[in-house]
Design a protein around this motif. Sequence first.
Motif, PDB file in Angstrom:
ATOM      1  N   UNK A  72       8.256  -8.012  -7.575  1.00  0.00           N
ATOM      2  CA  UNK A  72       7.145  -8.752  -6.959  1.00  0.00           C
ATOM      3  C   UNK A  72       5.866  -7.948  -6.848  1.00  0.00           C
ATOM      4  N   UNK A  77      -0.990 -12.557  -8.833  1.00  0.00           N
ATOM      5  CA  UNK A  77      -1.174 -13.979  -9.113  1.00  0.00           C
ATOM      6  C   UNK A  77      -2.552 -14.421  -8.631  1.00  0.00           C
ATOM      7  N   UNK A 101      -1.459  -6.217   0.512  1.00  0.00           N
ATOM      8  CA  UNK A 101      -0.366  -6.429   1.472  1.00  0.00           C
ATOM      9  C   UNK A 101       1.002  -6.053   0.915  1.00  0.00           C
ATOM     10  N   UNK A 102       1.176  -6.280  -0.390  1.00  0.00           N
ATOM     11  CA  UNK A 102       2.449  -5.917  -0.998  1.00  0.00           C
ATOM     12  C   UNK A 102       2.718  -4.419  -0.918  1.00  0.00           C
ATOM     13  N   UNK A 154      -4.495  -5.431  -6.202  1.00  0.00           N
ATOM     14  CA  UNK A 154      -3.032  -5.470  -6.182  1.00  0.00           C
ATOM     15  C   UNK A 154      -2.441  -4.393  -7.083  1.00  0.00           C
TER      16      UNK A 154
END
Lengths: 252, 310
Positions: A72, A77, A101-102, A154
């Motif tokens: 993930x 995305x 956040x990931x 990200x």
Amino acid sequence: MSDALDVQNITVAYQESTVLENAAFSVPQGKLVGIVGPNGAGKSTLLKAVLDLVPKLHGRAVFFGDELKKVRSSIGYVPQRGEVDWDFPTNALDVVTMGRYGHVGLFRRPRKQDREVAFQSLKELGMEDYAKRQIRQLSGGQQQRVFLARAMAQDASLYIMDEPFAGIDAKTERAIIELMQKWKQQNKTIIVVHHDLQTAREYFDWMILLNKQVVAQGPTEEVFTKEKLQQAYGGQLAFLQSAASEETGGLS
Amino acid sequence: MTYEGWIIVTGVLVGASCSIIGVLLVLRQMAMISDAISHTVILGLVSAFLLTSTLDSFTMLIGAAVAGLLTTIVIQLLQNSGVQPDAAIGVTFTAFFALGVFLISRYAGNVHLDVNHALMGDIAFVPFQTVSVFGVSMPQAFLFVSVVLFLNVILAVLFYKEWKVSTFDPGLAVALGVPVAFLHYLLMTMTSVTAVSSFDSVGAVLVVAFMIVPAASAYLWTRSFPYMFVLSIFISAASCFSGYYAAKWLNVSISGSMAVMTGVFFLISFLFAGEDGIVTRVLRQKRKQRMQWNAASAAASQPERDRLNG
Ligand SMILES: Nc1ncnc2c1ncn2[C@@H]1O[C@H](COP(=O)(O)OP(=O)(O)OP(=O)(O)O)[C@@H](O)[C@H]1O
Ligand SMILES: [Mg+2]
């Protein structure tokens, strides 16, 4: 090297009607991939099904030879711009920080370095002056750039983007494509839903033609032929024909 | 503390508790869900009582939480099978509520499970029912509301960024592995529990006012997620103070008066808040017109001057 994305016979239906039928294709790593097809072809649905955002009737998606759960944090995305609430009370920098956040993990707050990465990403997209601007006060194109900055923050190895060029001016589009080409050189894979056949051939080195089913897939020069486009767009191609023949003209 | 003090403090705590939930509900466009839940928890209360024959707070909380969750699940199921979203809410909560009222009047008529009280609860009675904690005597409702507020604060802070991203962009949240469905049902549970904890003081109907109206007002003033919580809590506290004294002055129901004040604050916000306020907008329009008029008259006199100079 395993494929960045391997889609195996995905079928999706909303209520009764099937909108995606046995879609199967694979995307090697380090490619800039275009997904094209007419409105309602199921492009957005395909991306969502792949990311488990809508339920699949059957089929599955494999990322880097692994299941989604395990990878993930390496997938970025970018949804279609209309899919989020731009009246949400927050600013551009904050939205970009969400991309981190990931990396931050549950219960933790974004660190200073996460905010710095977010700011750098905004800067890369020429949006640093808008960092503290309310998101609803941004123009459509600026909102789109915030989304791209978020994807960038990200720091993923695979990007999945739904119409990132919608509502963006030609100059910004060019800048973003250059950015994507840079990512590609770092062996990142970028999958983009795109509507403009005029530019598609130039931008992408790999293509997937979609119309409820996968009509064609592979290197752009193999996929971007008049016959295959006609097959994907059906009767609607009449007015696109000139564009297509122009584009493929150089090939034959 | 004085009688007056307990009432206001309890009101403020109810307001704070509801505000936290309310901000999340309003931003998720789920305001009407709180209306549904605040009614159906009555079914939860009476079911819990009939199953356990006790009326203690913990049992009541469990009953309410289960009823609230059931409500949201049924609404979801109806919506998924093609019922209009608002009709799904309306059908579910009236059915559950009616069943609750039926059960109370049939089986629990002679215990302290008064429909009227649950619906309209009165904060004026709060100071009379006290409990003793570590030797300190305090109203039971105050204790109950404090515990729930504490829970709400903890959950809001703990999952702060998860609430934010799953509200703004559920797609990204899922892609990031944020437990979006869990958060949804957690919020529904918190809504139910908060509704029940507020029954003694403000009742099921007014608790909806405290959940929705301060949050909706705060939304008009601020464009920052954290400030929206702060401002919403502030507005509900101001409503409690002003509502209490208005009630005393006019000799009306205190909780009713507090709820009316949330409406007054909303009206003020609607008229004056930020760039969207009606009054602000009209003023700005006027100013713009005047400027345009000035510019137009200046432009009109330009050829005149040119001719003179030429
Ligand atoms: N949530 C939904 N419920 C029911 N049907 C849907 C839903 N979302 C999409 N559809 C239908 O599924 C089909 C495919 O939609 P999708 O959004 O995937 O198309 P698309 O290729 O992305 O189109 P566009 O180019 O317009 O973005 C359409 O016929 C659409 O009407
Ligand atoms: Mg789409």
